[in-house]
Design a protein around this motif. Structure first.
Motif, PDB file in Angstrom:
ATOM      1  N   PRO A  12       4.619  10.915   1.210  1.00  0.00           N
ATOM      2  CA  PRO A  12       6.081  10.950   0.987  1.00  0.00           C
ATOM      3  C   PRO A  12       6.834   9.848   1.713  1.00  0.00           C
ATOM      4  N   VAL A  13       6.251   9.260   2.751  1.00  0.00           N
ATOM      5  CA  VAL A  13       6.947   8.198   3.488  1.00  0.00           C
ATOM      6  C   VAL A  13       7.162   6.977   2.594  1.00  0.00           C
ATOM      7  N   PHE A  14       6.181   6.642   1.780  1.00  0.00           N
ATOM      8  CA  PHE A  14       6.328   5.507   0.876  1.00  0.00           C
ATOM      9  C   PHE A  14       7.432   5.773  -0.149  1.00  0.00           C
ATOM     10  N   GLY A  15       7.518   6.994  -0.635  1.00  0.00           N
ATOM     11  CA  GLY A  15       8.612   7.344  -1.541  1.00  0.00           C
ATOM     12  C   GLY A  15       9.962   7.244  -0.868  1.00  0.00           C
ATOM     13  N   ASP A  16      10.033   7.568   0.426  1.00  0.00           N
ATOM     14  CA  ASP A  16      11.293   7.425   1.160  1.00  0.00           C
ATOM     15  C   ASP A  16      11.701   5.960   1.269  1.00  0.00           C
ATOM     16  N   HIS A  17      10.725   5.073   1.479  1.00  0.00           N
ATOM     17  CA  HIS A  17      11.029   3.640   1.534  1.00  0.00           C
ATOM     18  C   HIS A  17      11.642   3.173   0.204  1.00  0.00           C
ATOM     19  N   ILE A  18      11.030   3.585  -0.899  1.00  0.00           N
ATOM     20  CA  ILE A  18      11.537   3.184  -2.214  1.00  0.00           C
ATOM     21  C   ILE A  18      12.933   3.748  -2.443  1.00  0.00           C
ATOM     22  N   TRP A  19      13.144   5.003  -2.079  1.00  0.00           N
ATOM     23  CA  TRP A  19      14.444   5.629  -2.291  1.00  0.00           C
ATOM     24  C   TRP A  19      15.528   4.935  -1.473  1.00  0.00           C
ATOM     25  N   MET A  20      15.231   4.572  -0.236  1.00  0.00           N
ATOM     26  CA  MET A  20      16.237   3.915   0.600  1.00  0.00           C
ATOM     27  C   MET A  20      16.620   2.555   0.018  1.00  0.00           C
ATOM     28  N   SER A  21      15.642   1.797  -0.449  1.00  0.00           N
ATOM     29  CA  SER A  21      15.956   0.494  -1.034  1.00  0.00           C
ATOM     30  C   SER A  21      16.779   0.646  -2.307  1.00  0.00           C
ATOM     31  N   CYS A  22      16.406   1.596  -3.159  1.00  0.00           N
ATOM     32  CA  CYS A  22      17.157   1.801  -4.402  1.00  0.00           C
ATOM     33  C   CYS A  22      18.584   2.263  -4.110  1.00  0.00           C
ATOM     34  N   PHE A  41       8.784  -1.910   4.855  1.00  0.00           N
ATOM     35  CA  PHE A  41       7.388  -1.516   4.642  1.00  0.00           C
ATOM     36  C   PHE A  41       6.488  -2.741   4.530  1.00  0.00           C
ATOM     37  N   THR A  42       6.935  -3.752   3.780  1.00  0.00           N
ATOM     38  CA  THR A  42       6.132  -4.964   3.597  1.00  0.00           C
ATOM     39  C   THR A  42       5.999  -5.739   4.900  1.00  0.00           C
ATOM     40  N   TRP A  43       7.086  -5.876   5.645  1.00  0.00           N
ATOM     41  CA  TRP A  43       7.029  -6.611   6.912  1.00  0.00           C
ATOM     42  C   TRP A  43       6.190  -5.868   7.949  1.00  0.00           C
ATOM     43  N   GLU A  44       6.291  -4.556   7.977  1.00  0.00           N
ATOM     44  CA  GLU A  44       5.478  -3.773   8.899  1.00  0.00           C
ATOM     45  C   GLU A  44       3.992  -3.909   8.569  1.00  0.00           C
ATOM     46  N   ALA A  45       3.669  -3.960   7.271  1.00  0.00           N
ATOM     47  CA  ALA A  45       2.272  -4.160   6.876  1.00  0.00           C
ATOM     48  C   ALA A  45       1.754  -5.510   7.350  1.00  0.00           C
ATOM     49  N   ASP A  82      -1.328  -3.383   1.876  1.00  0.00           N
ATOM     50  CA  ASP A  82       0.050  -2.891   1.865  1.00  0.00           C
ATOM     51  C   ASP A  82       1.049  -4.025   1.613  1.00  0.00           C
ATOM     52  N   ILE A  83       0.719  -5.232   2.075  1.00  0.00           N
ATOM     53  CA  ILE A  83       1.598  -6.371   1.787  1.00  0.00           C
ATOM     54  C   ILE A  83       1.682  -6.602   0.285  1.00  0.00           C
ATOM     55  N   ALA A  84       0.529  -6.645  -0.374  1.00  0.00           N
ATOM     56  CA  ALA A  84       0.524  -6.851  -1.824  1.00  0.00           C
ATOM     57  C   ALA A  84       1.185  -5.684  -2.542  1.00  0.00           C
ATOM     58  N   LEU A  85       0.954  -4.466  -2.054  1.00  0.00           N
ATOM     59  CA  LEU A  85       1.581  -3.297  -2.681  1.00  0.00           C
ATOM     60  C   LEU A  85       3.099  -3.370  -2.571  1.00  0.00           C
ATOM     61  N   GLY A  86       3.609  -3.764  -1.410  1.00  0.00           N
ATOM     62  CA  GLY A  86       5.054  -3.899  -1.253  1.00  0.00           C
ATOM     63  C   GLY A  86       5.633  -4.962  -2.167  1.00  0.00           C
TER      64      GLY A  86
END
Length: 302
Positions: free
Chosen positions: A102-112, A257-261, A269-273
């Motif tokens: 769910p943390v990854f979904g929170d990252h996406i939601w915050m950006s959107c 998320f990308t910078w932390e990766a 995770d960099i490529a995923l971000g």
């Protein structure tokens, strides 16, 4: 004799061979209108260009992923190094794990959410301001020099100033996103107002239209193509500005998320971000184009 003649029809009827009634003709099966061959052929003819574009897009993406797989599997090094670049299979495996977290979904939601706030505010300010600046020269002479001085400043250069201006990081990131999308929308709205045919304006006034009616019936419809071009460009710049702000001062978001990766040396995770940012940007631009088709049905008809 007369009695025999009267009974003759009944006798003939009894002696006539019995004949079966003709069998009813079998009705042909009627296909639904949605699956008739002529309807399907017409649909394919009308959407041939879109289908061809979609097919070519899928083929190009397939070639890109295949080339990516070949270069990473062989650890190719020819000035550009692919030794540490994750393969598509590794990124896919990491994406499956991330989407169950769910943390990854929170990252996406915050950006959107930040994109929605910043881009909406920029649109609500830039479009009316551009229309007024295009209509009234005195307003354009006052505001345009300020816009031209601040427009070349990159959004990332505003990050320290935004942190000082706003009390929280969330508001500063939304402000950076607002700045990134504001200027493309404003400039394209001004360009749209400049391309309005003055003959149409004079004709509307000759017919008794007031200033508000001229704006609503002439200026706005004629400027809509340029406005939606500005919205599309502004959305792309908004994502660039958002990711830069999240990397520097954010605590949540796909940029963070990308910078932390990168900081934790998690290459998958960099490529995923990066892929997530591209998909979100593509979906945002598609939504704007869809809204443009609804607002400009005459353009879609062409």
């Amino acid at each position: 004799m007369e009695a025999a003649l009267r009974n003759l029809p009944d006798t003939v009827t009894r002696l006539a061979p019995a004949t079966e009634p003709p069998a009813p003709a079998q009705a042909k099966p009627v296909l639904p209108a949605a699956v008739r061959p002529d309807r399907l052929a017409r649909w394919f003819r009308l959407h041939r260009a879109q289908l061809r574009g979609g097919l070519l897009g899928l083929i190009s993406l397939g070639i890109f992923v295949a080339l990516w797989q070949v270069l990473t599997a062989n650890h190719a090094t020819f000035y550009v190094r692919f030794t540490n670049v994750p393969s598509p299979a590794e990124v896919l495996a990491r994406a499956i794990l991330a989407f169950h977290n769910p943390v990854f979904g929170d990252h996406i939601w915050m950006s959107c959410r930040r994109i929605l706030y910043g881009f909406t505010l920029a649109s609500l300010v830039a479009i009316p301001l551009g229309l007024l600046m295009g209509r009234f020269q005195i307003l354009r002479e006052i505001v345009f020099p300020i816009c031209e001085v601040t427009r070349p400043i990159p959004a990332i250069a505003w990050v320290p100033m935004a942190i000082m201006l706003w009390p929280t990081n969330e508001e500063s990131i939304v402000f950076i996103t607002f700045l990134g999308s504001f200027f493309p929308i404003l400039i394209n709205t001004l360009q749209g107002m400049a391309t309005v045919d003055p003959v149409l304006v004079r004709a509307a006034r000759c017919l008794g239209a007031k200033e508000a009616s001229v704006f609503r019936e002439v200026y706005l419809p004629a400027s809509l193509p340029q406005i939606f071009t500005g919205l599309t460009v502004g959305m792309g710049v908004a994502w660039v500005s958002l990711i830069a702000a999240e990397m520097i001062s954010g605590q949540f978001g796909i940029g963070y998320f990308t910078w932390e990766a990168y900081s934790l040396v998690q290459y998958s995770d960099i490529a995923l971000g990066m892929i997530t940012i591209g998909v979100l940007g593509l979906a945002s631009s598609f939504a704007i184009r869809l809204l443009g088709r609804v607002a400009m049905p005459w353009g879609a008809a062409r």
